[in-house]
Motif scaffolding. Sequence first.
Motif, PDB file in Angstrom:
ATOM      1  N   CYS A 161       0.815  -1.219   0.000  1.00  0.00           N
ATOM      2  CA  CYS A 161       0.000   0.000   0.000  1.00  0.00           C
ATOM      3  C   CYS A 161       0.852   1.273   0.000  1.00  0.00           C
ATOM      4  CB  CYS A 161      -0.932   0.005   1.198  1.00  0.00           C
ATOM      5  SG  CYS A 161      -2.166  -1.320   1.155  1.00  0.00           S
ATOM      6  N   ALA A 165      -3.486   2.020  -3.621  1.00  0.00           N
ATOM      7  CA  ALA A 165      -4.481   2.523  -2.678  1.00  0.00           C
ATOM      8  C   ALA A 165      -4.872   1.487  -1.637  1.00  0.00           C
ATOM      9  CB  ALA A 165      -5.718   2.999  -3.433  1.00  0.00           C
ATOM     10  N   ASP A 169      -6.149  -3.216  -4.648  1.00  0.00           N
ATOM     11  CA  ASP A 169      -5.673  -2.422  -5.787  1.00  0.00           C
ATOM     12  C   ASP A 169      -4.324  -2.967  -6.274  1.00  0.00           C
ATOM     13  OD1 ASP A 169      -5.913  -0.226  -7.609  1.00  0.00           O
ATOM     14  OD2 ASP A 169      -4.469   0.890  -6.411  1.00  0.00           O
TER      15      ASP A 169
END
Length: 268
Positions: A161, A165, A169
Amino acid sequence: MQMIEIPNSTTLQASGLFQPLEHHLLIRALFEGNLIAKIFADGTRQLTAGLIAYNSRFIFGGDPDNESFNKDIAAYFREIVLPSRNGEGFLLTFTSDAWIPTLNTLFAGNEIILAPRLYFEITPDQNLEVTLPEGFSIQPVATDLMKSNLEGLETLREEMCSERASVEDFLEKSFGVCPVYENQIVGWCLSEYNTGDRCEIGIATLQPHQRKGIATAITKVFLIEAAKRGYQRVGWDCWERNEASVATARKAGFEKKHREQAMVIIPK
């Protein structure tokens, strides 16, 4: 005020300001619509200076002697960026060394570290030979891995991350592999700034398992996977003084393409 924030839908207007650094995929991904970052430019009709702000990376482009723009940039860092860092350092890159005196003035009073960074590239290959020490395995970063009971998953999630996002993702748009030893994830090799047929590598091996060839092995497995996915070029960006990273890149077959100065600013 001479600094304006440009909406991501119109960022191509400023792309020419950063052309000397477009081998960095953060820039290419931004201007190809595959990454969202803040981009600022001087408020004139014909843009002459700009700044990209993305997480803890800041990229300066265009004319370093635009006094009104530099005044606004100084206020942006003084009032917004520096107070938010809580003493944590951040990286500056720039399109020419002519920016160095300007940045030294802009960040006077903080700790400034100026040093060269290297940029390597390789064409991935599906036919690489991979050697692993006994007891290690390499697992793809996929849904099954994220649902497992392996130790170290939370650290891996944080790394996934750092650009994407969310974990979901990342799994949709990126890829990577992890070395595993005795039910513990002991590192990672993850794609970054995927755009078109190119990506970069983010890599780490936990300290107790370094100097065993793990980093080279996971890099080669990553490159095999990149080739299978159709990637044509993979980039590797690191400090020149990071001898371990440079050595791993060379062992995996990467070739040095660029050497450029960069800065770390540590707020005081």
